[in-house]
Each structure stands twice: as structure tokens, then as C-alpha cells.
Design an enzyme around this catalytic site. Structure first.
Site, short mmCIF file in Angstrom:
data_model
loop_
_atom_site.label_atom_id
_atom_site.label_comp_id
_atom_site.label_asym_id
_atom_site.label_seq_id
_atom_site.Cartn_x
_atom_site.Cartn_y
_atom_site.Cartn_z
N ASP A 1 40.39 55.24 33.05
CA ASP A 1 40.66 55.02 34.46
C ASP A 1 41.40 56.26 34.97
O ASP A 1 42.57 56.46 34.66
CB ASP A 1 41.53 53.75 34.59
CG ASP A 1 42.04 53.54 36.01
OD1 ASP A 1 41.80 54.40 36.88
OD2 ASP A 1 42.68 52.50 36.24
N GLN B 1 44.56 57.76 39.06
CA GLN B 1 45.81 58.46 39.38
C GLN B 1 45.85 59.87 38.82
O GLN B 1 46.89 60.53 38.87
CB GLN B 1 47.02 57.67 38.86
CG GLN B 1 47.20 56.32 39.52
CD GLN B 1 47.48 56.41 41.03
OE1 GLN B 1 47.86 57.47 41.55
NE2 GLN B 1 47.29 55.32 41.73
N LYS C 1 41.71 58.60 46.89
CA LYS C 1 42.98 59.05 46.30
C LYS C 1 42.96 60.56 46.07
O LYS C 1 43.93 61.13 45.57
CB LYS C 1 43.25 58.32 44.98
CG LYS C 1 43.56 56.82 45.18
CD LYS C 1 43.95 56.17 43.87
CE LYS C 1 43.76 54.67 43.87
NZ LYS C 1 44.90 53.95 44.43
N CYS D 1 49.75 45.98 41.35
CA CYS D 1 48.55 45.53 40.63
C CYS D 1 48.69 45.78 39.13
O CYS D 1 47.73 46.20 38.47
CB CYS D 1 47.28 46.19 41.14
SG CYS D 1 46.99 45.89 42.88
N1 PMP Z 1 43.47 52.23 38.61
C1 PMP Z 1 44.65 52.74 38.98
C2 PMP Z 1 45.54 53.33 37.92
C3 PMP Z 1 45.03 52.72 40.31
O1 PMP Z 1 46.21 53.22 40.68
C4 PMP Z 1 44.15 52.17 41.27
C5 PMP Z 1 44.50 52.15 42.75
N2 PMP Z 1 45.73 51.62 43.06
C6 PMP Z 1 42.93 51.65 40.84
C7 PMP Z 1 42.63 51.70 39.51
C8 PMP Z 1 41.96 51.03 41.78
O2 PMP Z 1 41.43 51.97 42.64
P1 PMP Z 1 40.56 51.50 43.91
O3 PMP Z 1 41.43 50.54 44.65
O4 PMP Z 1 40.32 52.76 44.65
O5 PMP Z 1 39.33 50.88 43.38
#
Ligand code: PMP
Length: 408
Positions: free
Chosen positions: A199, A202, A225, A365
Site C-alpha cells: 500500500d 502515503q 495524495k 481508518c
Molecule cells: N492506505 C493508506 C495508508 C492511506 O493513508 C489511505 C488514505 N487515507 C488509503 C490507503 C486509502 O486511500 P484512498 O482513500 O485514496 O483509496
């Protein structure tokens, strides 16, 4: 054209405004970054001059839109050092990770197999694996963190075994700021024959990422992002694995032939891109990558390192502030998550907003991580290329104001 990071702030029109009569100090870049004028212009230009559905038309506009869309795929491929047929456009990191879990994980996992993830995962790299584990009878196992907020690599090594089929971890924690040793973790996972999913939500806007060097099997990140539009994400996958991976959505554009009972799919990447894709957002993403490259990674990294170190120190100097995650150094990225003892993070963020300082408060989250840290929520200041020492001083002054306001 090479741009100067010192004046980069002027490229982002949104940052010029006042919030609650104070200059806007935008420190929620881990949630989403602001967009430079060049990205906004690319979106407007596309809708003013080039809008048409891609891949289908034989007329000039459709060809122009298709060329731009496919051009960005090549641009993304170069940006992450991959081949263009290994780049799939999605709606965001969340969609990318869901597609890997459902389209690949669910194919290769058998009852009794193990999926290894970490306690610092964002829900979007956790819930899909839980779902797939439930569907397939695979077992979900967790890498823990050390007291410094880094992954416990020794325990990770112990978790890996012949039953480990998939290892999924974040490149950078959206709460702790930890930059994980992803290359080493990938090597360790491959040594037991597991597939590696990273993932990169970030990571991608903060330093260069290189699929050849990392050698991971899948890598996901979001356009919004990295200074691009919302609604566009990327999923990188190794070509041979994308051949095995099944599409999760079905419809127009992803097929070679449809008969009454059967469908023959196109090859990757087309087989995953069903229906009308977010064409303008793809083109905006291309402009965002151009913008990042016009500033240059070394300038971005140096600026964010300086700003993060200053924020860490200024917050640490405030009695009652507790900071989470690694010390300043090579394993910390551009964010500082903290709590002001005795004050709820939402209250801290609300006082900061009265000072024009935009930060995030909540569980980010990452509820299993909150549980591990023994808190229900935290406040997070996260930085982008346009943040500077003035922003950081405003942040610290606003936290001091919150402390005074709540008399803690
Ligand atoms: N993984 C991480 C580590 C994140 O910080 C985020 C976004 N907060 C996501 C996944 C999800 O990204 P998105 O909301 O753009 O799908």
C-alpha cells in the site's frame, strides 16, 4: 520548466485564502493534497477542448482523448519504473487493494493458507484481506510494532512460513509516519514463496518509488495524495500476475468477444478497466506527475524533512504533548501524530481550525493500530511540498492556544 520549491506555495490557488480570518495552514496532506494550478488547468482544458470517450471513437476528439489517457499510463509507468501494461487505472488505493484481494487473493488462497499483514494497516489494506480470509478459509496474521512504532522485523520473520501465501503491508504508516523497510520485507516474503502487496498511498507523493528495485508483486496508490485529482488510483502488478488476476468488475471495453453464455476478456490492463474510466482525472494525474517532476524529488524530500523535523521538535517542546511513531530520522515520513493529554483530539482540531490550521483528528481508518497504541483517536499534522516553517510555527502556536483554552 524547473520550479522552485520556495515559491511552490504560489502554484496552489487554494492556499491563498483565509480561514476564520487567519491564513490557511493546510496540514492534512495525508488525507488529500491540494492541487496546483497546472492540474486544475489540465482538467479544464480537457473538458473545454478534448472531452470524448476513449478507445471507441474513430473521430479526432476521441483519438485525442485516447492518446492523452494512454500517454499518462506510459508516464505513470516511467514514474514508478514499470512497463505500461503493468499499470492499471482504478478509483484509488482502496479500489486497487480490493481488486488485488478479490481478483488475485481469492484465486490463489486455499483453506489453511496464511495472509500476513501488519497492525499499522489502513482499513483499506486490512478489511479486504479479512473478507478474503473469510471467503477462502485462509488465516490472517499480524506483524506487531515495537515501542518506537516500527515494525517488529524479528517477529515478521517468525510469522513467515511455507503456508504464507500473501504478505500485504503499507510502505508508510498514515498514523505513525513510519517508513517501512519494504525492500527487505519483500525479499523475506519472497524467500518463503509469498506474493507481496504494498500500500503506497502515503509514499508515492513523498519520495521516488521504483518497482524494479522493490520487486514487489503489487503496489497501490492514489492520484489525490500526489497533487492530482480524486477518483483516480493506480494498481501496479507484475505482468504475469496480472494475467492470472481476475477482473472484479465486468462490462464494456474490457472484452474481446461476448457471446450469449461466455466472455473472452482482453489482456491487462484493459481487462480491469470496465466501463467509462475517469478520463479527465487520468489526464489531471499526468499533470500532477509533471508538476512533481518540475520541482524534483530531492527538493521535495529536503523540504518535507526540514518541516517534519521542526514540527516534531516544536510539538515535543510543549508539555503534555505526546507524539506517536519513530524519532526523526530515516524511518519517519512527512507527518506528526500526537495527543494533547487531557484534551480530546477533536477538540484540539477544532481549536486549531479557529486559527486557520487544518489537521485531522480521529482513528485515521486504523482502528487496530489505535487499539495497539491504547488510544481511541489522535491528532495528525501531515505535510506536503508547499508546507514551510511558518506553517509549523502556526501549528505549534495553535496547539499552545488549545492547551491554554482547555487549561491542561
Ligand atoms: N492506505 C493508506 C495508508 C492511506 O493513508 C489511505 C488514505 N487515507 C488509503 C490507503 C486509502 O486511500 P484512498 O482513500 O485514496 O483509496
Amino acid at each position: 520548466m524547473v520550479k522552485n520549491i520556495a515559491t511552490a506555495r504560489n502554484d496552489f490557488p487554494i492556499l491563498a485564502q483565509k480561514i476564520n480570518d487567519q491564513p490557511l495552514t493546510y496540514l492534512d496532506n495525508a488525507a488529500t493534497t491540494q492541487k496546483p494550478q497546472a492540474v486544475i488547468d489540465a482538467l479544464v482544458h480537457y473538458y473545454e477542448f478534448d472531452n470524448a470517450n476513449i478507445h471507441r471513437g474513430v473521430y479526432t476528439l476521441a483519438e485525442r482523448a485516447t492518446e492523452q489517457y494512454e500517454g499518462v499510463r506510459q508516464q505513470v509507468a516511467k514514474f514508478i519504473h514499470a512497463e505500461s501494461d503493468e499499470v492499471i487505472f482504478t478509483r484509488g488505493t482502496t479500489t486497487s487493494l480490493n481488486w488485488v484481494a478479490l481478483g488475485f487473493g481469492a484465486q490463489v488462497l486455499q483453506p489453511g493458507d496464511e495472509i500476513v499483514i501488519t497492525v499499522m494497516e489502513h482499513h483499506s489494506n486490512l478489511v479486504p484481506w479479512q473478507q478474503v480470509a473469510q471467503k477462502t478459509g485462509a488465516k490472517l496474521r499480524y506483524v506487531e510494532i515495537t515501542a518506537d512504532g516500527e515494525l517488529d522485523l524479528a517477529q515478521y520473520g517468525e510469522l513467515l512460513n511455507a503456508k504464507t501465501k500473501i504478505v500485504a503491508f503499507t510502505h508508510v504508516s498514515n498514523v505513525l509516519g513510519t517508513i517501512n523497510p519494504v525492500k527487505k520485507m519483500t525479499e523475506m516474503a519472497h524467500a518463503v514463496g509469498a506474493y507481496v502487496v504494498i500500500d503506497g498511498a502515503q509514499a508515492a507523493g513523498h519520495f521516488p518509488i521504483d518497482m524494479v528495485s522493490l520487486d514487489c508483486d503489487f503496489y497501490a496508490f492514489s492520484g489525490h495524495k500526489i497533487y492530482g485529482p480524486t477518483g483516480i488510483g493506480i494498481l501496479y502488478g507484475k505482468r504475469e500476475l496480472l494475467t492470472e488476476m481476475q477482473p472484479v468488475e465486468f462490462g464494456g471495453e474490457m472484452i474481446n468477444l461476448v457471446t450469449r453464455q461466455k466472455t473472452d476478456f482482453k489482456a491487462a490492463p484493459e481487462k480491469f478497466e470496465a466501463g467509462t474510466m475517469p478520463i479527465a482525472q487520468v489526464i489531471g494525474l499526468g499533470a500532477a506527475i509533471d508538476y512533481i517532476q518540475s520541482i524534483g524529488w530531492s527538493a521535495i524530500e529536503a523540504q518535507e524533512r526540514k518541516v517534519t523535523a521542526a514540527a516534531y521538535q516544536l510539538l515535543k517542546d510543549i508539555p503534555g504533548v505526546e507524539i506517536y511513531g519513530p524519532q526523526i530520522g530515516s524511518s519517519r515520513s512527512a507527518l506528526v501524530t500526537f495527543n494533547l493529554n487531557g484534551v480530546h483530539p477533536h477538540d484540539v482540531a477544532t481549536v486549531l481550525d479557529t486559527q486557520g490550521v487544518a489537521v485531522r483528528a480521529g482513528h485515521h481508518c486504523a482502528q487496530p493500530l489505535m487499539e495497539t497504541l491504547g488510544v481511541s483517536s489522535t491528532t495528525r499534522a501531515s505535510f506536503g511540498l508547499y508546507n514551510n516553517l511558518t506553517d509549523v510555527k502556526r501549528l505549534a502556536a495553535a496547539v499552545r492556544a488549545a492547551k491554554e483554552f482547555f487549561q491542561v
